[in-house]
Design a protein around this motif. Structure first.
Motif, PDB file in Angstrom:
ATOM      1  N   TRP A  13     -15.658  -9.160  40.065  1.00 51.25           N
ATOM      2  CA  TRP A  13     -16.152 -10.456  40.502  1.00 51.25           C
ATOM      3  C   TRP A  13     -17.646 -10.551  40.221  1.00 51.25           C
ATOM      4  CZ3 TRP A  13     -14.013  -6.754  43.691  1.00 51.25           C
ATOM      5  CH2 TRP A  13     -14.890  -6.047  44.519  1.00 51.25           C
ATOM      6  N   TRP A  69     -11.402 -15.962  35.826  1.00 52.17           N
ATOM      7  CA  TRP A  69     -11.346 -17.333  36.337  1.00 52.17           C
ATOM      8  C   TRP A  69     -12.768 -17.758  36.705  1.00 52.17           C
ATOM      9  CZ3 TRP A  69      -6.656 -20.113  37.874  1.00 52.17           C
ATOM     10  CH2 TRP A  69      -5.488 -19.470  37.443  1.00 52.17           C
ATOM     11  N   LYS A 110     -15.281 -20.367  38.187  1.00 54.79           N
ATOM     12  CA  LYS A 110     -15.181 -21.442  39.167  1.00 54.79           C
ATOM     13  C   LYS A 110     -15.940 -22.706  38.738  1.00 54.79           C
ATOM     14  CE  LYS A 110     -15.670 -20.215  43.509  1.00 54.79           C
ATOM     15  NZ  LYS A 110     -16.215 -19.528  44.700  1.00 54.79           N
ATOM     16  N   TRP A 163     -13.974 -14.612  39.073  1.00 53.64           N
ATOM     17  CA  TRP A 163     -13.121 -13.501  39.501  1.00 53.64           C
ATOM     18  C   TRP A 163     -12.283 -13.049  38.313  1.00 53.64           C
ATOM     19  CZ3 TRP A 163     -13.187 -11.490  44.484  1.00 53.64           C
ATOM     20  CH2 TRP A 163     -12.268 -10.478  44.731  1.00 53.64           C
ATOM     21  N   LEU A 218      -9.276 -20.574  42.505  1.00 55.60           N
ATOM     22  CA  LEU A 218      -8.840 -19.192  42.323  1.00 55.60           C
ATOM     23  C   LEU A 218      -7.405 -19.008  42.823  1.00 55.60           C
ATOM     24  CD1 LEU A 218     -11.992 -17.173  43.460  1.00 55.60           C
ATOM     25  CD2 LEU A 218     -11.284 -17.731  41.129  1.00 55.60           C
TER      26      LEU A 218
END
Length: 431
Positions: A152, A218, A220, A164, A249
Motif C-alpha cells: 500500500w 488499485w 484511488k 493498494w 477498493l
C-alpha cells in the motif's frame, strides 16, 4: 519491510521452529515454554469457534417500508446462496484472516466478481436471426488474501492510503488466458515460495509449479486498476474502476494490530511482549538444565572396597565385611569414606527458579490481557471470587474489543459482496 520480517519471525515462534536444534528431550540447547501458541490458539477458538451466520436487516425498521424489508430478505438469501456455488468456504476465509491478525498482526480479505458468457440466438429488429453474447453465470466471491501479498502507498491512516496492491501467482496457461501470449513470453516463471522473497527460504517448501509474480494495483485518485510484473517492459493491463464500489477498493478495512496515526504499519501483538516471552524461555531453559542435576550421586574412597560393594551390588538386609575395621573406623567410618552431591542446594535453586517463572508468566498475562480465567485455568484456592471476577472483567474487555473488530470485518466483507451483486448481477440471476 520491518513488518514483514517481524511477521515471519512471529510465525516461526508460533510454530516453535528452530534452526539447527533438535527437538529431543535430551537435546542440548534452549528450551521453550511456548505460551504464545497457547494464547493465540485460545483467542482464535474464542473468536471463531462456530460458523457465523449471515444477517441482513434494515437500518430503520419503518413499518410501512415493504421495499426495504423485502430487499433485506433478498440480500440475506442471496448471500447465503452465493457462498457454496462460488466455491467459497466462508468459515475458512474468516479463520485465515483472524489467524493473520493474531500472528503477524494483519488480516486481509477481498471480493471478486467473476462471470461466464454464452452465445444466445435472437431475432433483430428486421426479424433476422442473429447470435449475441450474454452473461451466463455470475459469482461474487469473498476470499482470503495472504498478509505478505499486499502493498500500500504511504499514509498515516487507512483513509489516507493512495493505492493498494495485491500479489498473485499465475502459471503460463493462466497468464495467456488472462493477458496474452506476448505478455507470457516477457515474464519470468519460477517456483513459488511461501514468504515471497528470493532468499532465506527452505528449498523443500518451494512449489513444484513455476509461476509468474503479478501485482494488481488499485489507484484511488484515478480510480484505475493496473497489472504489473517485474521484468515486463510495460504495464500488462489497465482498467477503469471495474467494480464501481462506493469505497473503490475491493477489500474490507483490514484487521490490524497496534496501528498508530503516525504511520499505517501494523505490528504483531507478540512484539509488545517479546521480552517477557524471551525471559520465560530463559528461565525454562535453566530449570530444565538444573532438573537434570537433581540426582543421587557422590564420591567415595577408592580403597574402601566395602563401600564400593554396598553401592554397586545393592544388597538388602546383609552385612558387608570390611578389612581392617580399626583403620576404617579411625578414618571416620562410612561418613569419612563417602560424600554425596549437595542436591539440597540444587533443589532450593530449582524452587526459586520455578517461583520466578510463575511470577513472570503472571506478568505476561497482565501485559497481554490473557488472564487465567479466560484461558480456562483453575486459580489458586485462596483467590477470592471478587478477584476472579475482576480478572475476567478486565480480560474480557480486550477480547470483546477484538471480537467487535472481527465482527465488523466479517460484516464489511459480506456488505461488499452484496454491493457487487446489486451492481453487477443480472435481474435473472438475482431471482
Amino acid at each position: 519491510s520491518v513488518f514483514k520480517k517481524q511477521g515471519s519471525e512471529v510465525n516461526q515462534k508460533f510454530l516453535d521452529k528452530r534452526s539447527g536444534e533438535s527437538t529431543a528431550s535430551d537435546a542440548v540447547g534452549q528450551k521453550r515454554l511456548n505460551l504464545y501458541h497457547t494464547n493465540v490458539s485460545t483467542l482464535q477458538a474464542m473468536m471463531c469457534g462456530s460458523t457465523p451466520k449471515i444477517d441482513v436487516s434494515r437500518e430503520h425498521n419503518d413499518p410501512g417500508d415493504d421495499v426495504a424489508r423485502v430487499a433485506a430478505v433478498m440480500y440475506k438469501r442471496m448471500l447465503e446462496a452465493n457462498t457454496d456455488p462460488s466455491g467459497e468456504d466462508a468459515q475458512s476465509v474468516l479463520k485465515n484472516v483472524l489467524q493473520d491478525r493474531l500472528l503477524p498482526g494483519f488480516g486481509v480479505g477481498r471480493v471478486r466478481y467473476e462471470f461466464t458468457k454464452r452465445e444466445e440466438e435472437f431475432f433483430d429488429e428486421m426479424g433476422v436471426p442473429a447470435v449475441r453474447e450474454v452473461v451466463d453465470t455470475e459469482k461474487a466471491i469473498a476470499e482470503y488474501v495472504h498478509w505478505r501479498d499486499c502493498l500500500w502507498g504511504w499514509g498515516r491512516t487507512w483513509a489516507e492510503l493512495p493505492w493498494w496492491g495485491f500479489r498473485s501467482y499465475l502459471d503460463k496457461d493462466e497468464v495467456v488466458a488472462r493477458f496474452s501470449q506476448d505478455v507470457a513470453d516477457q515474464l519470468d516463471f519460477v517456483a513459488q515460495i511461501p514468504n515471497g522473497d528470493k532468499e532465506g527460504e527452505d528449498g523443500d517448501t518451494k512449489s513444484n509449479i513455476n509461476k509468474a509474480e503479478i501485482w494488481e494495483f488499485w489507484h484511488k485518485k484515478d480510480k484505475k486498476v493496473f497489472w504489473w510484473s517485474k521484468g515486463a517492459d510495460k504495464i500488462l493491463d489497465m482498467k477503469d474502476d471495474p467494480l464501481k464500489l462506493e469505497g473503490f477498493l475491493p477489500i474490507a478495512k483490514p484487521l490490524t494490530a497496534n496501528v498508530t496515526t503516525t504511520l499505517y504499519e501494523p505490528r504483531s501483538d507478540f512484539v509488545v511482549a517479546q521480552d517477557i516471552y524471551a525471559e520465560i524461555d530463559e528461565l525454562y531453559t535453566r530449570i530444565t538444565i538444573i532438573t537434570r542435576a537433581v540426582k543421587v550421586v557422590g564420591v567415595y574412597d577408592q580403597g574402601a572396597t566395602g563401600v564400593s560393594r554396598m553401592l554397586k551390588e545393592g544388597n538388602e538386609n546383609e552385612l558387608i565385611p570390611v578389612e581392617n575395621w580399626a583403620m576404617f573406623a579411625e578414618g571416620g567410618g562410612l561418613k569419612g569414606k563417602i560424600d554425596w552431591f549437595p542436591v539440597e542446594q540444587v533443589v532450593n535453586t530449582l524452587t526459586t527458579l520455578r517461583q520466578l517463572l510463575g511470577e513472570t508468566i503472571q506478568m505476561l498475562y497482565e501485559v497481554t490481557g490473557m488472564s487465567d480465567i479466560l484461558r480456562g485455568a483453575s486459580t489458586d484456592q485462596y483467590t477470592s471470587d471478587g478477584t476472579n471476577q475482576l480478572k475476567a472483567k478486565f480480560g474480557s474487555i480486550r477480547v470483546q474489543a477484538l471480537q467487535d473488530e472481527f465482527a465488523r470485518f466479517a460484516s464489511d466483507l459480506q456488505a461488499l459482496k452484496a454491493e457487487v451483486i446489486s451492481k453487477h448481477f443480472s435481474p435473472q440471476n438475482i431471482l
